[in-house]
Design an enzyme around this catalytic site. Structure first.
Site, PDB file in Angstrom:
ATOM      1  N   LYS A   1       0.839  -1.200   0.000  1.00 51.58           N
ATOM      2  CA  LYS A   1       0.000   0.000   0.000  1.00 51.58           C
ATOM      3  C   LYS A   1       0.879   1.258   0.000  1.00 51.58           C
ATOM      4  O   LYS A   1       2.103   1.180   0.138  1.00 51.58           O
ATOM      5  CB  LYS A   1      -0.916   0.002   1.225  1.00 51.58           C
ATOM      6  CG  LYS A   1      -0.182   0.051   2.562  1.00 51.58           C
ATOM      7  CD  LYS A   1      -1.148   0.009   3.729  1.00 51.58           C
ATOM      8  CE  LYS A   1      -0.389   0.044   5.059  1.00 51.58           C
ATOM      9  NZ  LYS A   1      -1.293   0.080   6.225  1.00 51.58           N
TER      10      LYS A   1
ATOM     11  N   TYR B   1      17.426  29.625   6.918  1.00 54.27           N
ATOM     12  CA  TYR B   1      16.234  30.341   7.347  1.00 54.27           C
ATOM     13  C   TYR B   1      16.139  30.381   8.869  1.00 54.27           C
ATOM     14  O   TYR B   1      16.404  29.385   9.550  1.00 54.27           O
ATOM     15  CB  TYR B   1      14.978  29.663   6.811  1.00 54.27           C
ATOM     16  CG  TYR B   1      14.728  29.865   5.330  1.00 54.27           C
ATOM     17  CD1 TYR B   1      14.577  31.133   4.794  1.00 54.27           C
ATOM     18  CD2 TYR B   1      14.610  28.767   4.477  1.00 54.27           C
ATOM     19  CE1 TYR B   1      14.327  31.317   3.441  1.00 54.27           C
ATOM     20  CE2 TYR B   1      14.362  28.932   3.121  1.00 54.27           C
ATOM     21  CZ  TYR B   1      14.217  30.213   2.614  1.00 54.27           C
ATOM     22  OH  TYR B   1      13.975  30.393   1.274  1.00 54.27           O
TER      23      TYR B   1
END
Length: 361
Positions: A35, A256
């Site tokens: 899956k 950042y």
């Protein structure tokens, strides 16, 4: 020239890990769980490797199953969540999917359907996970309904799912097994309970069918080290390369938010990989990477397309050098811990932007 980012797939490792599952449960049939796009590795690629080696495959939804059929995968495919609406039963019957029944709506849809062929049904019983499954007191009722309807084949399998099998100190798995045994005692059906954690650490959970998923891709679901898990081999190795180098003075910041500060004269390597490529945004300063096989540490916040790494102690690093973000030599679980998450999330969220490249078949 293309960006150097790759999710390299060692399909030999995949087969090796399936072999471990088979050795741990030699009397059980194996459903290989593929899956979530084969846990981020590519569902079709993974299914093609496993369909001749496993007894069946499993996915979460009918869309995932149809993708495999359209790609020529002919193995039996179990829908772990069953169908989400009644009309999906016709597709399941036509394409030979096995269907989970875990609630009264799915049972009613099955009984009322007009199908071209009866379907194989797996009856899911809730033994403590409290997510899917019929309550234990109604298991016999549901089983009798499945045996009575012409839309279900006679070979009903009863199964359950563990909530805490990854934690060997928890009593919940033993409690779930005891309840499951009690529920199944008077039901003449095959049984299934073991997921990856159950296979690796709970041999009493290996009934007629086992359902390895995460372990197939080479990482352990267990909280603590375990000898059975130690033999697993990573299938995916996420790689990139150094694209820039710079000197940063003491007290200067990187990235950042300026959340990394140089405590000494430092050398910083910029690597072209970021959260847009599947690398976790929340990976903290100090998260390990490998450059030319040597460990270095993340320095600064992860950007969409880049990370920065402190290579002060690796003076030979050059632009173009290969960087391993996880995989061979750097365990997925270790990186996940630094990012405050689990390995499952890292690999299943691998975006299409990062090409999957088969390196060993």
């Amino acid at each position: 020239m293309a960006r150097p980012n790759q999710a390299r797939l060692d399909l030999g490792a995949l087969r090796h890990n399936l072999g471990i599952a088979q050795k741990l449960a030699p009397r059980s049939k194996v459903i290989a769980v593929v899956k979530a796009n084969g846990y981020g590795h590519g569902a079709v690629t993974i299914a093609r490797q496993l369909e001749s080696l496993a007894d069946a495959l499993a996915v979460a939804s009918i869309e995932e199953a149809v993708e495999l059929r359209d790609a020529g995968i002919n193995a039996p495919i179990l829908l772990l969540e069953g169908v989400f609406e009644a009309k999906e039963l016709g597709t399941a019957a036509q394409l030979g999917f096995w269907v989970t029944i875990d609630n009264e709506w799915q049972l009613r849809w099955l009984e009322e359907a007009v199908l071209p062929e009866p379907v194989h049904c797996w009856l899911k019983v809730d033994t403590g996970m409290h997510r899917l499954g019929v309550v234990s007191g109604r298991a016999q009722e549901f089983y009798q309904h499945l045996k009575a309807t012409d839309n279900a084949l006679d070979d009903v399998v009863i199964y359950t799912h563990f909530a805490s099998a990854d934690d060997l100190r928890s009593d919940q798995t033993r409690e779930q097994l005891a309840l499951f045994d009690a529920v199944c005692a008077h039901l003449p059906a095959q049984r299934s309970a073991a997921n990856s954690a159950g296979l690796l650490a709970w041999p009493e959970a290996c009934y007629d069918w086992v359902r390895p998923g995460y372990m197939l891709y080479g990482d352990s679901p267990l909280i603590e080290p375990h000898p059975n898990a130690a033999a697993l081999q990573p299938v995916m190795t996420l790689t990139s390369a150094v694209i820039s180098l710079r000197e940063v003075a003491t007290g200067e910041t990187v990235g950042y938010g300026a959340n990394w500060i140089a405590r000494r004269p430092s050398r910083i390597a910029t690597v072209t990989v970021g959260y847009g490529d599947g690398y976790p945004h929340l990976a903290a300063n100090g998260t390990p990477v490998l450059i030319n096989g040597q460990r270095a540490s993340l320095a600064g916040r992860v950007s969409m397309d880049m990370i920065t790494v402190d290579v002060t102690d690796l003076p030979d690093v050059q632009v173009g050098d290969e960087v391993v973000l996880w995989g061979v030599g750097l365990p997925l679980a270790e990186v996940a811990r630094h990012a405050g998450t689990i390995g499952y999330e890292l690999i299943t969220r691998m975006p299409a932007r990062t090409p999957r490249v088969i390196t060993s078949d």
